[in-house]
Design a protein around this motif. Sequence first.
Motif, PDB file in Angstrom:
ATOM      1  N   ARG A 250       8.225  16.932 108.323  1.00  0.00           N
ATOM      2  CA  ARG A 250       9.480  16.237 108.433  1.00  0.00           C
ATOM      3  C   ARG A 250      10.174  16.242 107.549  1.00  0.00           C
ATOM      4  NH1 ARG A 250       4.843  13.111 108.605  1.00  0.00           N
ATOM      5  NH2 ARG A 250       4.700  12.315 106.614  1.00  0.00           N
ATOM      6  N   ARG A 251      10.037  16.974 106.571  1.00  0.00           N
ATOM      7  CA  ARG A 251      11.292  17.168 105.269  1.00  0.00           C
ATOM      8  C   ARG A 251      11.903  18.600 106.069  1.00  0.00           C
ATOM      9  NH1 ARG A 251       8.049  18.200 101.202  1.00  0.00           N
ATOM     10  NH2 ARG A 251       7.690  16.065 100.721  1.00  0.00           N
ATOM     11  N   ALA A 252      11.251  19.447 106.660  1.00  0.00           N
ATOM     12  CA  ALA A 252      11.982  20.594 107.217  1.00  0.00           C
ATOM     13  C   ALA A 252      13.257  19.926 108.054  1.00  0.00           C
ATOM     14  CB  ALA A 252      11.171  21.750 107.950  1.00  0.00           C
ATOM     15  N   ALA A 253      12.971  19.224 108.905  1.00  0.00           N
ATOM     16  CA  ALA A 253      13.836  18.697 109.820  1.00  0.00           C
ATOM     17  C   ALA A 253      15.037  17.745 109.203  1.00  0.00           C
ATOM     18  CB  ALA A 253      13.410  17.934 111.025  1.00  0.00           C
ATOM     19  N   ALA A 254      14.602  17.176 108.046  1.00  0.00           N
ATOM     20  CA  ALA A 254      15.455  16.004 107.566  1.00  0.00           C
ATOM     21  C   ALA A 254      16.603  16.862 106.492  1.00  0.00           C
ATOM     22  CB  ALA A 254      14.722  14.938 106.846  1.00  0.00           C
ATOM     23  N   LEU A 255      16.068  17.936 105.922  1.00  0.00           N
ATOM     24  CA  LEU A 255      17.060  18.601 104.850  1.00  0.00           C
ATOM     25  C   LEU A 255      18.102  19.244 105.726  1.00  0.00           C
ATOM     26  CD1 LEU A 255      14.473  20.612 102.466  1.00  0.00           C
ATOM     27  CD2 LEU A 255      16.237  18.878 101.857  1.00  0.00           C
ATOM     28  N   VAL A 256      17.696  19.933 106.826  1.00  0.00           N
ATOM     29  CA  VAL A 256      18.927  20.392 107.753  1.00  0.00           C
ATOM     30  C   VAL A 256      20.120  19.539 107.998  1.00  0.00           C
ATOM     31  CG1 VAL A 256      19.306  21.587 110.138  1.00  0.00           C
ATOM     32  CG2 VAL A 256      17.178  22.239 108.608  1.00  0.00           C
ATOM     33  N   ILE A 257      19.455  18.292 108.476  1.00  0.00           N
ATOM     34  CA  ILE A 257      20.263  17.348 108.762  1.00  0.00           C
ATOM     35  C   ILE A 257      21.243  16.858 107.649  1.00  0.00           C
ATOM     36  CG2 ILE A 257      20.913  15.027 109.873  1.00  0.00           C
ATOM     37  CD1 ILE A 257      17.895  15.542 111.331  1.00  0.00           C
ATOM     38  N   ILE A 258      20.599  16.519 106.548  1.00  0.00           N
ATOM     39  CA  ILE A 258      21.190  15.982 105.339  1.00  0.00           C
ATOM     40  C   ILE A 258      22.177  17.172 104.995  1.00  0.00           C
ATOM     41  CG2 ILE A 258      20.984  15.200 102.968  1.00  0.00           C
ATOM     42  CD1 ILE A 258      18.309  13.658 103.840  1.00  0.00           C
ATOM     43  N   GLY A 259      21.592  18.217 104.522  1.00  0.00           N
ATOM     44  CA  GLY A 259      22.395  19.317 104.038  1.00  0.00           C
ATOM     45  C   GLY A 259      23.733  19.861 104.959  1.00  0.00           C
ATOM     46  N   GLY A 260      23.148  20.175 106.120  1.00  0.00           N
ATOM     47  CA  GLY A 260      24.536  20.532 107.022  1.00  0.00           C
ATOM     48  C   GLY A 260      25.479  19.467 107.204  1.00  0.00           C
ATOM     49  N   GLN A 261      25.038  18.105 107.410  1.00  0.00           N
ATOM     50  CA  GLN A 261      26.120  17.187 107.599  1.00  0.00           C
ATOM     51  C   GLN A 261      26.810  16.675 106.303  1.00  0.00           C
ATOM     52  OE1 GLN A 261      26.572  14.963 110.716  1.00  0.00           O
ATOM     53  NE2 GLN A 261      28.509  15.303 109.380  1.00  0.00           N
ATOM     54  N   SER A 262      26.413  16.555 105.027  1.00  0.00           N
ATOM     55  CA  SER A 262      27.089  16.200 103.865  1.00  0.00           C
ATOM     56  C   SER A 262      27.727  17.194 103.422  1.00  0.00           C
ATOM     57  CB  SER A 262      25.998  15.902 102.901  1.00  0.00           C
ATOM     58  OG  SER A 262      25.191  16.907 102.354  1.00  0.00           O
ATOM     59  N   LEU A 263      27.459  18.731 103.395  1.00  0.00           N
ATOM     60  CA  LEU A 263      28.094  19.761 102.906  1.00  0.00           C
ATOM     61  C   LEU A 263      29.446  20.284 103.931  1.00  0.00           C
ATOM     62  CD1 LEU A 263      25.276  22.147 101.718  1.00  0.00           C
ATOM     63  CD2 LEU A 263      26.558  20.442 100.219  1.00  0.00           C
ATOM     64  N   SER A 264      29.215  19.846 105.123  1.00  0.00           N
ATOM     65  CA  SER A 264      30.311  20.394 106.122  1.00  0.00           C
ATOM     66  C   SER A 264      31.270  19.105 106.442  1.00  0.00           C
ATOM     67  CB  SER A 264      29.469  20.934 107.375  1.00  0.00           C
ATOM     68  OG  SER A 264      28.989  19.919 107.921  1.00  0.00           O
TER      69      SER A 264
END
Length: 893
Positions: free
Chosen positions: A817-831
């Motif tokens: 679950r962490r693998a999917a959540a990190l992609v969403i949080i990092g990609g969304q917040s940084l971009s």
Amino acid sequence: ARLQAYNISITELRDAIRRQHVEAPGGYVTAGPREQTLRALSQLNDPRDFNDITVATRQGRPVRLSDVAYAEDGAREQRSLSRINGIPAVTVDIRRQSDASTVEVIENVRALIPGIQAQLPAGVELVVTRDQSRYIYDSLREIQKHLITGSILASLVVLLFLRNSRAMLLAAAAIPCSLIAAFGMMWLMDFTLNTVTMMALVLMIGVVIDDSLVVIENMYRVGEESHVSATEAARTAMRDIGMPIVATTLCLVAIFVPISFMSGVSGRFLFQFGLTAAVAVLVSTFIAFTLTPSLGARVLDWEQRRGSQQSLSRQTWFYAAIDRFYMRALESAMRHRLIVGGIAALIMLSAAYTYTLVAQEYTPGNVDEGEIELVVRTPEGVSIAAMDEVTRTIENELAQIPAIDTFLASVGEHLSSSGSLNQMRAFILLKDHRERRFSLGRFARALLRGRPSEAFEGNYSQADVRQIIRERLRPYSDLRVSVRNARSFQWDMIGTEIDFIIQGPDLRQLDAYSNALRDQAPELGLVDAETTLQFDRPELQAHIDRDLAARLGVSMSDLAVALRVMVGGDDRVARFRDPATNEDYDVQLRLIEADRTSPDAISNLYVPAQDGRVVPVRSLIEFEEVLAASRIDRLDRQRQVSMRANVAPGYALGDRIAAIQETVAGMNLPLGYSTRLSGSGRELEETFSEFLWVFAVAMLFVYIVLAAQFEHFVHPLTIMLAVPLTVPFAFLTLWAFGVSLNLYSALGLLVLFGNVMKNGILQIDRMNSLRAVGMNRLAAVLQGNRDRLRPILMTTFTLIAGMTPLVVAGGVGAEERRAAALVIIGGQSLSLFLSLIVTPVAYTFLDDVALAARQPLRYVRAQRWRRRVAAEPAAQEDRQRHPVRLSDETERE
């Protein structure tokens, strides 16, 4: 010696037993009357009666079985053993049928255990060692916590931006309504509540609330700026926001549905995920069009200040500072569009480099389920007693590891495809996560005891235990050891992470290539490496003098059968029914151990000739002791050998496969030899290549949907530019946190892509709406993006809030679950900030392109006007002071 004295061959003895002890075809119960009568007449009622069977007649005197052999009521030769924590045991594996529920089957079995235990004798205990429902229950409990926590955090975001508790509760109502409706779809489609469907619902927490958030925020903006009632604000807001909500929903559905129809193992895995997520999104849209505006018209209120054209809820210090910063940045970006475009292009191109930074796996290799599988292989030819000693040695070594709770070891021919005894397989159950992993709950309990440091002591993961086991067994160089996770998601029977196959015609060459590859395993970042082709099986080869055998009248078939029965034995000459127990038992025939344990003893045996005589084996055969291949595998009618290994700590499956392929390429395999992947490696390649095709199809569907919604061919491209702009930030997040690109993080990428396109839809729809009422393009860009800034921030923060519990929480399956959540949080917040700037800039760029293609003269005049206005200081000052109120006359010019 007795057989020789009476001139009786072993095959004659076997046939005599079969003639005297008839077995009814199909069994006694199902046989017909004639067969039952025949069997009743020939039935022996006592094992000692076998000694009275007449084998042959010599010189008019019957030779009975007791003259040349003896019959005993004994036990079959032991070919397997099991022990749990050093105590002898018998293991029973219970497997569900393909259409049955795992949890239901396990619960039914557990209900029977007390009744079975009551029938067992004293000192015998029935113990459940491996229970897949434990993992399922633990995972579902963790996911339920994430659902509740994520929903609460997402709702608090609404309170932060709108400062209205009613609005928060109204937005929060969309989450359970959407998820409960999704349960109805799962019931209709016969889906189960499992880790896949529950993960889909967890990832949808921040998505299903988005549509309702957009509606609520738009109602606030309309009500505060137009000074109208909540009912009128609801009507106006729905007319204003209805089309972009439909567009965003259809885009998400166009992304999720195609992944449900992938082929292979991944397709079966993702089928329920895609449809569950798509239905949850569709239901959330229905709620946003019905429940949210109808309730909002009755429960929402806002402060109205006459004479003010600004939304009062936007004037808080928190949001006002964000609004001022964004507007200054956007105005600057519109003045330097080429620079912004160049930066955006460089970031998009950097995706190729950031992709190389991320490790690739099929599923996360660091998953901690608390279960380990240990496989130990010894050289071929060992006895069950020798394997027993090996097993006891390993048990004593691993008993010193405090992390191990249960150790179940099994040895037997059923574990090996060749039926040999040289394999020991063990299931290791570790202590509970709460005892060996740091968690907030463990810290809280330690804090209540007044010893908070305990939560940081004695922590170890499943990967740590695997390494400890390897280190403890490393001194035993004769053993081939493989330590791996006991996977809950099983797609093959191999178990190792890498299964690299070399095919070719020559076994010796295949052995040389595979061993050369295995010897380089440490340099390649591999552990537990072994090959399936091993020339270690002791074999006694018989070289027959065929000419002499022909002269003596010994046929090859009689010779082969005689040696097989004498040395190997016949496991079922007949069946004996014991009247005392009413059970059938196999009747076995074999020479005594002294006559079959060495080449010299076998040479003294006798085989039958066609004239009834027996001929000594030593006159016909010369024996040679050699080491042969323990197994020979074929695939597509070609011989093959597999090099199997696990990935060493610090590496990932994708780069290790590339390293192996590079090493094999340097071997320069001759013509006729080829390589291929199997197991996890093959699934990795096939899944990610198919993911690219699915993504391409999804993007095509998205473009069609957006083109139909906007009735424009260029605007969909503007919206879709946010996807490549987000990808580098998603990869950087994975790299920074040491998470691989795997099946679960790929699902997170799909959710991320859908959300960033949702932001673009909101921006472009608002800009088009303002231009449609007569506002010039620059003013529409600035005002439209300002209007949509708050809903975009709210939806983004709710998505991040919903994913945060998946990142910080532990428990079973947390790594997936962490693998999917990190992609969403990092990609969304940084971009986020970059997409808020790049989308309007790209909008104007592509609008210029469309205008130049459609009306080139008008485009040239517009460019001249923009350069003249840019050169006038007074005009620049007026634009900075009143950025969104340029005259319609200027636009017409």
